[in-house]
Design a protein around this motif. Sequence first.
Motif, mmCIF file in Angstrom:
data_model
loop_
_atom_site.group_PDB
_atom_site.id
_atom_site.type_symbol
_atom_site.label_atom_id
_atom_site.label_comp_id
_atom_site.label_asym_id
_atom_site.label_seq_id
_atom_site.Cartn_x
_atom_site.Cartn_y
_atom_site.Cartn_z
ATOM 1 N N ARG A 230 0.787 -1.446 0.162
ATOM 2 C CA ARG A 230 0.042 0.072 -0.025
ATOM 3 C C ARG A 230 0.842 1.160 0.026
ATOM 4 N N GLN A 231 1.899 1.335 0.925
ATOM 5 C CA GLN A 231 2.809 2.360 0.948
ATOM 6 C C GLN A 231 3.496 2.648 -0.615
ATOM 7 N N ILE A 232 3.805 1.528 -1.273
ATOM 8 C CA ILE A 232 4.541 1.843 -2.477
ATOM 9 C C ILE A 232 3.670 2.155 -3.658
ATOM 10 N N GLY A 233 2.434 1.667 -3.669
ATOM 11 C CA GLY A 233 1.464 2.152 -4.420
ATOM 12 C C GLY A 233 1.718 1.476 -5.829
ATOM 13 N N GLN A 234 1.444 2.445 -6.939
ATOM 14 C CA GLN A 234 1.947 1.992 -8.243
ATOM 15 C C GLN A 234 3.134 2.239 -8.664
ATOM 16 N N ARG A 235 4.298 2.593 -7.711
ATOM 17 C CA ARG A 235 5.377 2.808 -8.307
ATOM 18 C C ARG A 235 6.059 1.725 -8.754
ATOM 19 N N HIS A 261 13.831 9.305 -15.165
ATOM 20 C CA HIS A 261 12.902 8.894 -16.254
ATOM 21 C C HIS A 261 11.899 7.851 -15.563
ATOM 22 N N ASN A 262 12.088 7.441 -14.561
ATOM 23 C CA ASN A 262 11.374 6.542 -13.910
ATOM 24 C C ASN A 262 10.893 6.860 -12.340
ATOM 25 N N ASP A 263 9.514 6.738 -12.020
ATOM 26 C CA ASP A 263 9.255 7.076 -10.589
ATOM 27 C C ASP A 263 9.707 5.894 -9.809
ATOM 28 N N GLN A 264 10.803 5.331 -9.943
ATOM 29 C CA GLN A 264 11.110 3.874 -9.154
ATOM 30 C C GLN A 264 11.504 3.976 -7.871
ATOM 31 N N LEU A 265 11.229 2.811 -6.909
ATOM 32 C CA LEU A 265 11.629 2.720 -5.664
ATOM 33 C C LEU A 265 12.752 1.636 -5.731
ATOM 34 N N THR A 266 13.953 1.939 -5.288
ATOM 35 C CA THR A 266 15.038 0.785 -5.120
ATOM 36 C C THR A 266 15.193 0.317 -3.836
ATOM 37 N N ILE A 299 7.231 4.051 3.730
ATOM 38 C CA ILE A 299 7.774 4.612 2.260
ATOM 39 C C ILE A 299 6.714 5.683 1.845
ATOM 40 N N THR A 300 7.386 6.562 1.558
ATOM 41 C CA THR A 300 6.612 7.687 1.033
ATOM 42 C C THR A 300 6.906 8.157 -0.582
#
Length: 439
Positions: A230-235, A261-266, A299-300
């Motif tokens: 839920r915190q990560i959502g669509q990332r 380029h990307n709204d990525q979470l590492t 995680i925001t």
Amino acid sequence: MMNGLARVALMTYRGLGVCAYPVVSPYLLWRAAKGKEDRRRKSERFGYAGVARPQGPLIWIHAASVGEMLSVIALVRELRRLDIAVLLTTGTITSARIAAERLGGDVIHQYAPLDLKPAVSRFLDYWHPDVALTAESEIWPATMAELEARHIAQVRVNARLSDRSFARWSRHQPMAELLFSKLSLVVAQSDLDGERYRDLGAWPVVVSGNLKGDSDPLPVDEGELQKYRRQIGQRKTWAATSTFEGEEKAAAMVHRALKAHNDQLTIIVPRHPERADAIEAMLVEKELKVARRSRGDVITAETDVFLGDTIGEMGLYLRLTDLVFVGRSLMTETGGQNPMEPAALGCAILSGPHVENFREAYQKLVRNGGARIVKDVEVLAKAVHYLLTNDMARLRMIDASQATVQDMRGALSATLRALEPYINPLAMKARLEPRAAAQ
């Protein structure tokens, strides 16, 4: 002549162990202060038992650390179905913790005795196992000599030998033959591993495949998993797991290169979580916002890196992504880490070129299209970008990695068949004898 010298060297090693025994305690206390030993159970390292031995047949399984311990879980469960008691020894706090979580009361857990004759003798005097199984590649000369002297069968399961280990033993062939010939049976991961064990003096040797292919999927707390999803959502997410020094910096460089380029979470999961403070400091210095699992950080949308700095939660981290770089393979030439766990959980696999410890698994994954080998950070960044933005390519890799895992199953049944001469008499004995704790 050379064989005689090897025997003298082994006797000298055992004698030095006796001499060193009185001064080992301070060393263990130092390791305990570093968090590498369980101070409360230090006596087990000297061969003193922490619990009562059950009556009836008992198999001793030694799995040095986390990887080896995870590989034998399914085998342990099969042995317990035969009502054979299992004494599982490990060498690290982490592996002991995971053994308790995954196997609980199914096994008796002890820390492995030091490879010193007084400790090993005390251990064997108390537990007197019927068979000793060791996982993968560890060679402990004093322990092997004591087991042979007591006519206790020594079996190596899921056996492998890295390029480096094989080269080192090959330079000392007489000593290798003296030790490896003490093994009653070797059940090797691959044809190459089997050939290496034979070359060093082991016999008989059979090939089963890798037990890790038959392991259960890594467990997860479903509540925690859903919370983070839920915190990560669509990332979009990608993970660098089992990383060693330098590879976290590489992951940070990849994140910074792709951020525009990307709204990525590492997600970064270091092999040694005790390095987390230094890793976080490096990430902050690179102006990246970090959320740490150990602190319970949220995680925001602004979080760049989720730092998985806990032990025994790889099942959580791998389920938060479907694209994984497996570490210990890019910035260090130490042989790679196991790719089968992320493959089994539906991940596309990236790895550096140094994967000799898991050569067969990577060969099959790459050949089937489930994994790609990257030579440097620049190629890693390009691969992550391509797979994050090309869903069809990523899904094809995922399908291929899971199919490869399915194809590699069967090692457990092959191992059990090889072990039948050793375990069938014990299973019969277990059915005939009452089970109770020894007094």
